[in-house]
Write a protein that holds these residues in place. Structure first.
Motif, PDB file in Angstrom:
ATOM      1  N   ASN A   4      14.350  16.584  -3.213  1.00 54.65           N
ATOM      2  CA  ASN A   4      14.558  17.906  -2.660  1.00 54.65           C
ATOM      3  C   ASN A   4      15.930  18.419  -3.076  1.00 54.65           C
ATOM      4  O   ASN A   4      16.940  17.824  -2.734  1.00 54.65           O
ATOM      5  CB  ASN A   4      14.458  17.820  -1.123  1.00 54.65           C
ATOM      6  CG  ASN A   4      14.623  19.145  -0.440  1.00 54.65           C
ATOM      7  OD1 ASN A   4      14.962  20.128  -1.062  1.00 54.65           O
ATOM      8  ND2 ASN A   4      14.376  19.142   0.840  1.00 54.65           N
ATOM      9  N   LYS A   5      15.949  19.511  -3.811  1.00 56.35           N
ATOM     10  CA  LYS A   5      17.224  20.059  -4.259  1.00 56.35           C
ATOM     11  C   LYS A   5      18.084  20.546  -3.101  1.00 56.35           C
ATOM     12  O   LYS A   5      19.289  20.602  -3.219  1.00 56.35           O
ATOM     13  CB  LYS A   5      16.997  21.174  -5.271  1.00 56.35           C
ATOM     14  CG  LYS A   5      16.390  20.650  -6.550  1.00 56.35           C
ATOM     15  CD  LYS A   5      16.499  21.637  -7.660  1.00 56.35           C
ATOM     16  CE  LYS A   5      15.693  21.174  -8.828  1.00 56.35           C
ATOM     17  NZ  LYS A   5      16.380  20.700  -9.928  1.00 56.35           N
ATOM     18  N   LYS A  90      30.200   6.753  -3.085  1.00 53.76           N
ATOM     19  CA  LYS A  90      30.896   7.781  -2.310  1.00 53.76           C
ATOM     20  C   LYS A  90      29.942   8.718  -1.582  1.00 53.76           C
ATOM     21  O   LYS A  90      30.358   9.431  -0.682  1.00 53.76           O
ATOM     22  CB  LYS A  90      31.813   8.587  -3.230  1.00 53.76           C
ATOM     23  CG  LYS A  90      31.063   9.371  -4.308  1.00 53.76           C
ATOM     24  CD  LYS A  90      32.016  10.020  -5.264  1.00 53.76           C
ATOM     25  CE  LYS A  90      31.272  10.650  -6.425  1.00 53.76           C
ATOM     26  NZ  LYS A  90      32.196  11.085  -7.455  1.00 53.76           N
ATOM     27  N   THR A  91      28.682   8.704  -1.943  1.00 57.12           N
ATOM     28  CA  THR A  91      27.702   9.593  -1.315  1.00 57.12           C
ATOM     29  C   THR A  91      27.129   8.896  -0.088  1.00 57.12           C
ATOM     30  O   THR A  91      26.548   7.821  -0.204  1.00 57.12           O
ATOM     31  CB  THR A  91      26.585   9.953  -2.310  1.00 57.12           C
ATOM     32  OG1 THR A  91      27.194  10.510  -3.472  1.00 57.12           O
ATOM     33  CG2 THR A  91      25.623  10.953  -1.705  1.00 57.12           C
ATOM     34  N   THR A  92      27.272   9.531   1.075  1.00 59.59           N
ATOM     35  CA  THR A  92      26.903   8.861   2.317  1.00 59.59           C
ATOM     36  C   THR A  92      25.637   9.418   2.967  1.00 59.59           C
ATOM     37  O   THR A  92      25.222   8.905   3.994  1.00 59.59           O
ATOM     38  CB  THR A  92      28.064   8.927   3.328  1.00 59.59           C
ATOM     39  OG1 THR A  92      28.420  10.291   3.550  1.00 59.59           O
ATOM     40  CG2 THR A  92      29.273   8.156   2.817  1.00 59.59           C
ATOM     41  N   VAL A  93      25.038  10.443   2.395  1.00 56.78           N
ATOM     42  CA  VAL A  93      23.769  10.931   2.951  1.00 56.78           C
ATOM     43  C   VAL A  93      22.631  10.112   2.346  1.00 56.78           C
ATOM     44  O   VAL A  93      22.801   9.439   1.334  1.00 56.78           O
ATOM     45  CB  VAL A  93      23.537  12.441   2.675  1.00 56.78           C
ATOM     46  CG1 VAL A  93      24.574  13.287   3.391  1.00 56.78           C
ATOM     47  CG2 VAL A  93      23.512  12.735   1.198  1.00 56.78           C
ATOM     48  N   LEU A 111      16.503  12.502  -1.632  1.00 66.70           N
ATOM     49  CA  LEU A 111      15.171  12.503  -1.047  1.00 66.70           C
ATOM     50  C   LEU A 111      15.067  13.581   0.023  1.00 66.70           C
ATOM     51  O   LEU A 111      16.062  13.965   0.620  1.00 66.70           O
ATOM     52  CB  LEU A 111      14.885  11.143  -0.408  1.00 66.70           C
ATOM     53  CG  LEU A 111      15.102   9.924  -1.291  1.00 66.70           C
ATOM     54  CD1 LEU A 111      14.973   8.659  -0.470  1.00 66.70           C
ATOM     55  CD2 LEU A 111      14.126   9.925  -2.437  1.00 66.70           C
ATOM     56  N   ASP A 112      13.867  14.007   0.280  1.00 66.81           N
ATOM     57  CA  ASP A 112      13.622  14.910   1.398  1.00 66.81           C
ATOM     58  C   ASP A 112      13.667  14.048   2.658  1.00 66.81           C
ATOM     59  O   ASP A 112      12.731  13.315   2.967  1.00 66.81           O
ATOM     60  CB  ASP A 112      12.258  15.591   1.244  1.00 66.81           C
ATOM     61  CG  ASP A 112      11.991  16.580   2.351  1.00 66.81           C
ATOM     62  OD1 ASP A 112      12.319  16.287   3.523  1.00 66.81           O
ATOM     63  OD2 ASP A 112      11.450  17.648   2.045  1.00 66.81           O
ATOM     64  N   GLU A 113      14.779  14.111   3.352  1.00 68.27           N
ATOM     65  CA  GLU A 113      15.019  13.222   4.480  1.00 68.27           C
ATOM     66  C   GLU A 113      13.993  13.409   5.605  1.00 68.27           C
ATOM     67  O   GLU A 113      13.542  12.448   6.210  1.00 68.27           O
ATOM     68  CB  GLU A 113      16.433  13.432   5.020  1.00 68.27           C
ATOM     69  CG  GLU A 113      16.852  12.393   6.008  1.00 68.27           C
ATOM     70  CD  GLU A 113      18.330  12.479   6.355  1.00 68.27           C
ATOM     71  OE1 GLU A 113      18.713  11.824   7.335  1.00 68.27           O
ATOM     72  OE2 GLU A 113      19.087  13.180   5.674  1.00 68.27           O
ATOM     73  N   LYS A 114      13.598  14.656   5.873  1.00 67.76           N
ATOM     74  CA  LYS A 114      12.632  14.910   6.951  1.00 67.76           C
ATOM     75  C   LYS A 114      11.293  14.234   6.655  1.00 67.76           C
ATOM     76  O   LYS A 114      10.713  13.592   7.520  1.00 67.76           O
ATOM     77  CB  LYS A 114      12.431  16.408   7.162  1.00 67.76           C
ATOM     78  CG  LYS A 114      13.564  17.071   7.893  1.00 67.76           C
ATOM     79  CD  LYS A 114      13.265  18.532   8.134  1.00 67.76           C
ATOM     80  CE  LYS A 114      14.428  19.192   8.841  1.00 67.76           C
ATOM     81  NZ  LYS A 114      14.210  20.619   9.047  1.00 67.76           N
ATOM     82  N   SER A 115      10.796  14.383   5.437  1.00 63.28           N
ATOM     83  CA  SER A 115       9.524  13.750   5.054  1.00 63.28           C
ATOM     84  C   SER A 115       9.628  12.239   5.104  1.00 63.28           C
ATOM     85  O   SER A 115       8.722  11.557   5.582  1.00 63.28           O
ATOM     86  CB  SER A 115       9.098  14.176   3.657  1.00 63.28           C
ATOM     87  OG  SER A 115       8.839  15.537   3.597  1.00 63.28           O
ATOM     88  N   PHE A 116      10.729  11.726   4.620  1.00 68.46           N
ATOM     89  CA  PHE A 116      10.941  10.279   4.595  1.00 68.46           C
ATOM     90  C   PHE A 116      10.958   9.723   6.015  1.00 68.46           C
ATOM     91  O   PHE A 116      10.271   8.752   6.326  1.00 68.46           O
ATOM     92  CB  PHE A 116      12.246   9.951   3.869  1.00 68.46           C
ATOM     93  CG  PHE A 116      12.514   8.478   3.747  1.00 68.46           C
ATOM     94  CD1 PHE A 116      11.909   7.736   2.755  1.00 68.46           C
ATOM     95  CD2 PHE A 116      13.376   7.847   4.625  1.00 68.46           C
ATOM     96  CE1 PHE A 116      12.149   6.374   2.638  1.00 68.46           C
ATOM     97  CE2 PHE A 116      13.616   6.489   4.528  1.00 68.46           C
ATOM     98  CZ  PHE A 116      13.006   5.756   3.527  1.00 68.46           C
TER      99      PHE A 116
END
Length: 155
Positions: A4-5, A90-93, A111-116
């Motif tokens: 997901n962009k 360094k990327t924490t999301v 990734l699309d966090e909501k779908s995951f």
């Protein structure tokens, strides 16, 4: 898994976390800057080599200690690769990694966090604490070299 962009705009790096904290040691400041501006996912040894340019008397043990503290604080992530080596990110999301099996390059994939999370939740109510998702394959550069090599062997 959905890339997901929009996740790119939510990308949190340790630079943002650095501004939220108080006073640090010179060693911590240099290590944070090295990790936060890294173009790659460095190992502790790579961080040590880069930091030594500015702090020639720093020890590898100090680098490890500060990196572990930064991980515990959520400033950076430690990612354990399939070969057992740890790299620092360094990327924490929430994101995954594409790892080239030929040259070892590592790229972030968002990734699309909501779908995951919905998928995890629908799977019996599992309480996710941590996720490290890695996809192995060939980066574009190595895939192109492999294709070129195969084509020259045929010809």
């Amino acid at each position: 898994m959905i890339i997901n962009k929009q996740s790119l705009s939510k990308k949190v790096s340790c630079k943002q976390n650095m501004a939220d904290r108080g006073r640090n040691t010179v060693q911590r400041d240099v290590i944070e800057r090295v990790v936060c501006t890294a173009w790659d996912h460095p190992t502790a040894d790579a961080v040590y080599q880069r930091v030594k340019d500015e702090l020639p008397y720093i020890s590898l043990a100090t680098v490890y200690r500060i990196l572990r503290k930064m991980v515990a604080e959520g400033v950076i992530q430690e990612v354990t690769m399939q070969n057992g080596a740890s790299v620092f990110d360094k990327t924490t999301v929430m994101h995954a990694h594409l790892v080239c099996k030929q040259c070892g390059a590592i790229e972030d994939v968002f990734l699309d966090e909501k779908s995951f999370m919905a998928s995890i939740k629908s799977n019996g109510g599992f309480k996710l604490q941590n996720a490290q998702i890695t996809f192995d394959g060939l980066c574009t550069k190595c895939a192109d070299k492999t294709a070129l090599c195969k084509a020259s062997q045929r010809g």
